[in-house]
Design a protein around this motif. Structure first.
Motif, PDB file in Angstrom:
ATOM      1  N   ASP A 130      21.431  39.186 -95.184  1.00 19.15           N
ATOM      2  CA  ASP A 130      21.623  40.204 -94.158  1.00 19.15           C
ATOM      3  C   ASP A 130      22.779  39.787 -93.251  1.00 19.15           C
ATOM      4  OD1 ASP A 130      19.498  41.647 -95.142  1.00 19.15           O
ATOM      5  OD2 ASP A 130      18.027  40.621 -93.865  1.00 19.15           O
ATOM      6  N   PRO A 131      23.401  40.742 -92.575  1.00 21.51           N
ATOM      7  CA  PRO A 131      24.509  40.374 -91.674  1.00 21.51           C
ATOM      8  C   PRO A 131      24.088  39.316 -90.663  1.00 21.51           C
ATOM      9  CG  PRO A 131      24.442  42.750 -91.973  1.00 21.51           C
ATOM     10  CD  PRO A 131      23.220  42.206 -92.659  1.00 21.51           C
ATOM     11  N   ILE A 132      24.945  38.326 -90.496  1.00 19.97           N
ATOM     12  CA  ILE A 132      24.677  37.227 -89.565  1.00 19.97           C
ATOM     13  C   ILE A 132      25.085  37.668 -88.165  1.00 19.97           C
ATOM     14  CG2 ILE A 132      25.213  34.839 -88.979  1.00 19.97           C
ATOM     15  CD1 ILE A 132      25.840  34.356 -91.913  1.00 19.97           C
ATOM     16  N   VAL A 133      24.126  37.676 -87.260  1.00 19.37           N
ATOM     17  CA  VAL A 133      24.390  38.074 -85.879  1.00 19.37           C
ATOM     18  C   VAL A 133      24.615  36.811 -85.054  1.00 19.37           C
ATOM     19  CG1 VAL A 133      23.518  39.288 -83.856  1.00 19.37           C
ATOM     20  CG2 VAL A 133      22.953  40.114 -86.155  1.00 19.37           C
ATOM     21  N   PRO A 134      25.780  36.642 -84.456  1.00 12.57           N
ATOM     22  CA  PRO A 134      26.025  35.433 -83.670  1.00 12.57           C
ATOM     23  C   PRO A 134      25.310  35.489 -82.324  1.00 12.57           C
ATOM     24  CG  PRO A 134      27.937  36.862 -83.577  1.00 12.57           C
ATOM     25  CD  PRO A 134      26.969  37.514 -84.518  1.00 12.57           C
ATOM     26  N   PHE A 135      24.771  34.371 -81.913  1.00 16.75           N
ATOM     27  CA  PHE A 135      24.131  34.233 -80.606  1.00 16.75           C
ATOM     28  C   PHE A 135      24.909  33.220 -79.775  1.00 16.75           C
ATOM     29  CE2 PHE A 135      20.679  35.766 -83.264  1.00 16.75           C
ATOM     30  CZ  PHE A 135      20.062  36.702 -82.460  1.00 16.75           C
ATOM     31  N   ARG A 136      24.699  33.287 -78.480  1.00 15.64           N
ATOM     32  CA  ARG A 136      25.218  32.291 -77.552  1.00 15.64           C
ATOM     33  C   ARG A 136      24.096  31.891 -76.601  1.00 15.64           C
ATOM     34  NH1 ARG A 136      28.363  32.235 -80.887  1.00 15.64           N
ATOM     35  NH2 ARG A 136      30.637  32.413 -80.821  1.00 15.64           N
ATOM     36  N   GLU A 137      24.077  30.627 -76.243  1.00 12.84           N
ATOM     37  CA  GLU A 137      23.065  30.118 -75.326  1.00 12.84           C
ATOM     38  C   GLU A 137      23.689  29.930 -73.950  1.00 12.84           C
ATOM     39  OE1 GLU A 137      20.951  26.768 -76.798  1.00 12.84           O
ATOM     40  OE2 GLU A 137      20.951  27.470 -78.877  1.00 12.84           O
ATOM     41  N   THR A 138      22.971  30.347 -72.922  1.00 15.51           N
ATOM     42  CA  THR A 138      23.484  30.251 -71.566  1.00 15.51           C
ATOM     43  C   THR A 138      22.329  30.014 -70.607  1.00 15.51           C
ATOM     44  OG1 THR A 138      24.881  31.349 -69.921  1.00 15.51           O
ATOM     45  CG2 THR A 138      23.309  32.720 -71.106  1.00 15.51           C
ATOM     46  N   ILE A 139      22.651  29.825 -69.345  1.00 16.65           N
ATOM     47  CA  ILE A 139      21.645  29.699 -68.293  1.00 16.65           C
ATOM     48  C   ILE A 139      21.943  30.737 -67.223  1.00 16.65           C
ATOM     49  CG2 ILE A 139      21.161  27.263 -68.706  1.00 16.65           C
ATOM     50  CD1 ILE A 139      23.035  26.544 -66.451  1.00 16.65           C
TER      51      ILE A 139
END
Length: 577
Positions: A321-330
């Motif tokens: 399936d299409p890879i959805v990029p994530f980002r981690e933040t605060i």
């Protein structure tokens, strides 16, 4: 799009030629040998006395049967007579076999059948090899004439004529036996002998021996020397032409694997061909070992997969399936609870205290979300930050003991053009104004230690200790502190932490880490001081990475998902429908 007439290179203006040669740099900063090539562009002279300059804009796949050297040729009368004689001899041999005994005939028949099977299998293998496509370079001559047998330099997109000329003066020669995969980091020149030249006649290719200046043509035999684009020239003073800017950016990513594990080599070879033939497709391997294909959209992805299955790899493929990029933040602590009531202020959360495993180094660290305007400004100037990092030679010791974790080679030149210096000054002023607008203290820029991940990301490491680090905006470092040799360990630990956050191992975004205190206690635990320094450097890098991840988890971490934004232009008649 159909182009009826391609203007001659001699019709180019001086400004376009200078932009083509210099790219994003100033034309006046190029070596004199490179600046003299402007005359060759203006003349567009096909004589053999001028340097040859050829630009390869793309690679395209052609079936081997369509190449002129592989087309079936008409037989002459002598060849037809020879084939008739061969057929008569075979017919006579068959008549002789009929006179032999039945047992002997059966054994002979079996042996002949087995031989025929082997021959047929070999022929099938040969036909399979011939059915594969060949990559042909789509190019144009801007100066001189290129002919079969010429030796030319293949200049990669990152070729720098200044560095190449310095190496040539030092006695370094280009090895003609090297191909693209054999080049060392920082080397972008190979040498090739032209063996195949084609005139493009629609879908047909006509073999020729010479191409004069101004013509669009095809070159064969450059599969191992050109990835997507390149510049061919008889002089290394020629710069590499700027790669064509594509309006379609690869945004759709999927992971690929063969249905049968034995077909993995075929899939890898097919992806190499696809990566060379399609300018908008990008193939790379992630840290997890997954093979990822990035395309410009759903239709483009379907076309790439079809080409892989039918033309390039010819194997069955499993597509994720299409890879959805994530980002981690605060995020800042909330001020209201679930029922919109004000939350009482609690005691301010303290900083995190960390010791190395050998109890020799101690430091305190804290984390805080970056202002939104600062994050947007960093995202806008990623390429400029990368250039500044290369210019300042951040994070790499002069003695080479501590390397750069990003794996990117540092350029040897230490000169920035006036244009880039102005852009850096504007970026510095805008960054300082964004911090002041958000209410941060003064002199934040002097405390910046590094950006991350990969030295150009959207996270910042600030130094608020008594240690005076090398300022990010300056090149020289006159610090005589004993902690200087461990500076790269702190930076590399920060880079590793921001590259893979604690939530789901995705890169961080919009986080500012503060190093509050840093102390190193001298303990003679080893007889060898060099070995002790190496152990402490490794432990310090691991401790810094773990500290950044732990303080991140304590400061209201969140996951950010990707958002696709675009502008849609329609007629005013359909507005509101």
């Amino acid at each position: 799009m159909v182009c009826e007439k391609v203007p001659a290179p001699s019709k180019l203006t001086d400004e376009k030629i200078e932009r083509l040669i210099s790219g994003n740099n100033d034309f006046s900063t190029l070596p004199l040998e490179t600046q003299r090539l402007k005359t060759a562009f203006l003349l567009c002279d096909p004589s053999p006395d001028v340097p040859v300059i050829v630009f390869v804009s793309k690679m395209f796949l052609v079936e081997r049967d369509m190449l002129p050297e592989n087309r079936p040729k008409s037989l002459t009368s002598e060849e037809l007579a020879q084939r008739r004689e061969i057929v008569r001899q075979k017919h006579a041999e068959q008549l002789e076999r009929k006179t032999v005994s039945e047992n002997h005939e059966e054994s002979t028949y079996n042996s002949v059948a087995s031989k025929n099977e082997e021959v047929s299998m070999k022929e099938e293998n040969v036909t399979d090899d011939k059915s594969d496509g060949a990559l042909v370079a789509f190019a144009r001559v801007y100066s001189g004439s290129i002919k079969i047998g010429d030796e030319v330099f293949v200049l990669g997109p990152k070729h720098n004529p200044s560095v190449a000329l310095e190496r040539e003066k030092a006695g370094e020669q280009v090895d003609s036996s090297l191909v693209l995969k054999d080049l060392k980091p920082g080397r972008h020149i190979t040498k090739v002998t032209v063996s195949k030249l084609y005139i493009l006649m629609g879908r047909e290719l006509e073999a020729v021996s010479k191409i004069p200046a101004g013509n669009v043509f095809g070159i064969g035999g450059l599969e191992e020397h050109v990835l997507k684009t390149a510049t061919l020239s008889t002089t290394i003073a020629c710069p590499s032409f700027t790669e064509l800017t594509s309006l379609a950016v690869p945004i759709l990513r999927v992971a690929l694997e063969p249905k049968h594990p034995n077909d993995l080599p075929k899939l890898i070879n097919g992806l190499k061909l696809l990566n060379q033939a399609d300018a908008c497709a990008i193939v790379h391997m992630q840290e997890t070992g997954e093979i990822v294909l990035s395309t410009a959209g759903e239709v483009h992805l379907e076309r790439c997969l079809e080409d892989l299955k039918l033309r390039y790899a010819k194997v069955d493929i499993n597509v994720s399936d299409p890879i959805v990029p994530f980002r981690e933040t605060i995020v800042p602590p909330p001020k209201l609870d679930m029922v919109n009531e004000a939350i009482e202020k609690k005691m301010e959360e303290g900083r995190l205290e960390i010791w190395t495993s050998n109890r020799q180094c101690y430091f305190e660290i804290d984390a805080k979300p970056l202002p939104e305007n600062v994050t947007k400004l960093l995202e806008k100037n990623i390429n400029l930050i990368k250039l500044l990092d290369s210019y300042c030679d951040r994070g790499v010791e002069k003695n080479g003991e501590h390397g750069n974790i990003s794996g990117e080679s540092q350029p040897s030149e230490r000169f920035m053009s006036d244009k880039k210096q102005k852009e850096a000054k504007i970026f510095k002023n805008e960054l300082e104004a964004a911090f002041l607008e958000a209410g941060w203290k003064d002199n934040i820029l002097d405390k910046i230690w590094s950006f991350g991940p990969r030295k150009c990301g959207l996270n910042i490491l600030l130094n608020e200790t008594d240690y005076k680090q090398k300022k990010y905006w300056e090149q020289q470092n006159t610090n005589v502190d004993s902690r200087t040799i461990y500076e790269s360990s702190i930076v590399n630990g920060f880079q590793l932490a921001t590259l893979a956050g604690p939530l789901c191992e995705e890169p961080m975004m919009g986080v500012c880490f503060f190093l509050k205190k840093w102390e190193i206690f001298d303990t003679s635990q080893s007889d060898s001081s060099g070995q002790s320094q190496g152990h402490l450097a490794g432990q310090l890098m691991s401790a810094c990475k773990e500290a950044c991840r732990r303080i991140f988890s304590l400061r209201h971490p969140r996951l950010m998902t990707a958002v696709y934004s675009c502008s849609v232009l329609v007629n005013s008649d359909v507005l509101g429908e």
